[in-house]
Scaffold this motif. Structure first.
Motif, PDB file in Angstrom:
ATOM      1  N   THR A  27       0.863  -1.095  -0.271  1.00  0.00           N
ATOM      2  CA  THR A  27       0.054   0.158  -0.012  1.00  0.00           C
ATOM      3  C   THR A  27       0.823   1.209  -0.123  1.00  0.00           C
ATOM      4  O   THR A  27       0.392   2.223  -0.717  1.00  0.00           O
ATOM      5  CB  THR A  27      -0.882  -0.070   1.107  1.00  0.00           C
ATOM      6  OG1 THR A  27      -0.036   0.015   2.520  1.00  0.00           O
ATOM      7  CG2 THR A  27      -2.001  -1.206   1.197  1.00  0.00           C
ATOM      8  N   GLY A  28       2.131   1.275   0.837  1.00  0.00           N
ATOM      9  CA  GLY A  28       2.796   2.569   0.931  1.00  0.00           C
ATOM     10  C   GLY A  28       3.118   3.018  -0.497  1.00  0.00           C
ATOM     11  O   GLY A  28       3.802   4.421  -0.326  1.00  0.00           O
ATOM     12  N   GLY A  60       4.012   7.379   2.654  1.00  0.00           N
ATOM     13  CA  GLY A  60       3.684   6.680   1.490  1.00  0.00           C
ATOM     14  C   GLY A  60       4.422   7.292   0.148  1.00  0.00           C
ATOM     15  O   GLY A  60       5.780   7.192   0.404  1.00  0.00           O
ATOM     16  N   ASP A  79       8.100   7.196   6.982  1.00  0.00           N
ATOM     17  CA  ASP A  79       7.322   5.859   6.718  1.00  0.00           C
ATOM     18  C   ASP A  79       7.897   4.762   7.458  1.00  0.00           C
ATOM     19  O   ASP A  79       9.094   4.600   7.784  1.00  0.00           O
ATOM     20  CB  ASP A  79       7.075   5.689   5.102  1.00  0.00           C
ATOM     21  CG  ASP A  79       5.936   4.730   5.078  1.00  0.00           C
ATOM     22  OD1 ASP A  79       4.869   5.276   4.709  1.00  0.00           O
ATOM     23  OD2 ASP A  79       5.892   3.575   5.197  1.00  0.00           O
ATOM     24  N   VAL A  84       9.304   1.448   1.096  1.00  0.00           N
ATOM     25  CA  VAL A  84       8.620   2.789   0.932  1.00  0.00           C
ATOM     26  C   VAL A  84       9.422   3.996   0.937  1.00  0.00           C
ATOM     27  O   VAL A  84       9.527   4.940   0.114  1.00  0.00           O
ATOM     28  CB  VAL A  84       7.403   2.816   1.820  1.00  0.00           C
ATOM     29  CG1 VAL A  84       6.651   4.193   1.784  1.00  0.00           C
ATOM     30  CG2 VAL A  84       6.355   1.868   1.626  1.00  0.00           C
ATOM     31  N   SER A 278      -4.954   0.905  -3.947  1.00  0.00           N
ATOM     32  CA  SER A 278      -4.622   0.896  -2.539  1.00  0.00           C
ATOM     33  C   SER A 278      -6.034   0.645  -1.432  1.00  0.00           C
ATOM     34  O   SER A 278      -5.606   0.632  -0.277  1.00  0.00           O
ATOM     35  CB  SER A 278      -4.137   2.137  -1.984  1.00  0.00           C
ATOM     36  OG  SER A 278      -4.926   3.090  -2.285  1.00  0.00           O
TER      37      SER A 278
END
Length: 373
Positions: A27-28, A60, A79, A84, A278
């Protein structure tokens, strides 16, 4: 506006990575829309961060932090995932000429010249900061974060932010309307620390979002948090407002209500494979229902994720031979809790995002006591 106002267009180049590019990139390494919304708020209310020390949590791809760096004196962009942070470094360098010159010639610089500006990148685990604290000399005046409150960790994140915030500082948080299941615990913890939270419901073409402006209570402040303010924005922009152009290697063209205006175009870099979204219907449904959502934070050293075991007998977790190994759940994956063992040390899950078995049982802590979820 004043001589320090940033007027015109910010053309920010963002590289996204597909989920398959690494264990950590679930996701990041993809752009979440909350960062676009809060970046717009920073451009609309530049005095919140202009010339200050700012820290972003859960950055992110770094759009929000890079926008902040165009206004702030010193910006730390962080992060919790190493991969990431590596992509963050790429995006910050790709936009260095932008954030270094954004306030060139402002009255804050010596003799009216360019200010000395600095952007720092680092891996930051808010669990560690909440527990171990933060050096007093490294505290900042403003903390910003977007789309980080979708899970059960609201209290932990609030404590981490309090540990990093300088006296008199401000916390600015944005979240999608349907991805903020941890906000109750977040606000309760800040309330216990005598913080006032101003909440705004923001309706823009990208969707509906909530922003939270948090600061220490002052004499004369009301005993309760202010009522939620609702703001609906159109696409028209004012004559002296900034716009934000986003050049992304995988984003599709989108228009955000102004300020700012978001115009996504093709990147000059080689085009990456299309990145998966995401979010997912399952994640959105779980968030709306207020169900416990966990993120896998273990499995970094082996780069293979955390162990998943079978459900044993009649859906109950049974230790030993009946609880067999079925695979590994990737670092960064998001799961919905559907059950717990009696000792609360393991939970049964259904996967929402990421790589690994669709369901099974996982431990909250490793055998050595390290946090896995």
């Amino acid at each position: 506006g004043s001589a320090d106002d940033l007027v015109g267009e910010l053309r920010i180049r963002i590289r996204e990575l597909p989920m398959a590019d690494g264990v950590h990139a679930s996701t990041g390494c993809q752009l979440w829309s909350g960062s676009v919304v809060l970046a717009g708020e920073l451009l609309r209310r530049q005095s919140l961060i202009a010339g200050r020390r700012v820290l972003e949590v859960g950055a992110g791809c770094g759009l929000l932090g890079i926008t902040a760096a165009c206004l702030a004196r010193w910006t730390m962009i962080t992060d919790g995932d190493e991969e990431v942070v590596r992509n963050l470094e790429h995006n910050v360098r790709a936009n260095e000429s932008l954030w270094r010159r954004a306030r060139s010639g402002s009255k804050g610089g010596a003799g009216g010249g360019s200010e000395t500006r600095e952007v720092v990148l680092r891996r930051l685990d808010w669990d560690e900061v909440a527990e171990a604290g933060w050096p007093q000399e490294d505290r900042v005046e403003v903390i910003v974060a977007s789309d980080v409150i979708y899970g059960h960790w609201g209290e932990t994140m609030a404590q981490a932010m309090l540990n990093m915030l300088a006296p008199g500082g401000t916390i600015l948080l944005a979240a999608s309307e349907d991805r903020r299941s941890g906000i109750g615990a977040f606000k309760d913890h800040l309330d216990a620390a005598d913080f006032l939270v101003t909440e705004t419901k923001l309706v823009v073409p990208l969707g509906t979002y909530r922003t939270y402006e948090c600061r220490q209570r002052q004499p004369g402040d009301p005993p309760d948090h202010p009522d939620v303010v609702v703001r609906v924005e159109t696409r028209a922009r004012g004559e002296h407002q900034s716009t934000l152009s986003l050049l992304s290697s995988s984003a599709q063209p989108t228009l955000l209500a102004s300020p700012p205006k978001l115009l996504a175009g093709a990147s000059a870099e080689p085009k990456a494979p299309p990145a998966p979204r995401s979010s997912s219907p399952a994640l959105e449904d779980a968030a709306k229902a207020g169900k416990p959502i966990w993120r896998v934070v273990g499995g970094v050293t082996r780069s293979k994720g955390i162990i998943v075991r079978s459900s044993g007998v009649e859906g109950k977790c049974v230790e030993g031979k009946l609880s067999g190994y079925v695979g590994r759940l990737a670092h960064g994956a998001l799961i919905e809790e559907v059950g717990r063992t009696a000792d609360k040390r393991r939970l049964r899950y259904t996967k929402l995002l990421g790589e690994g078995p669709v369901e099974g049982w996982v431990s909250l802590l490793s055998g050595k006591g390290a946090t896995l979820l």
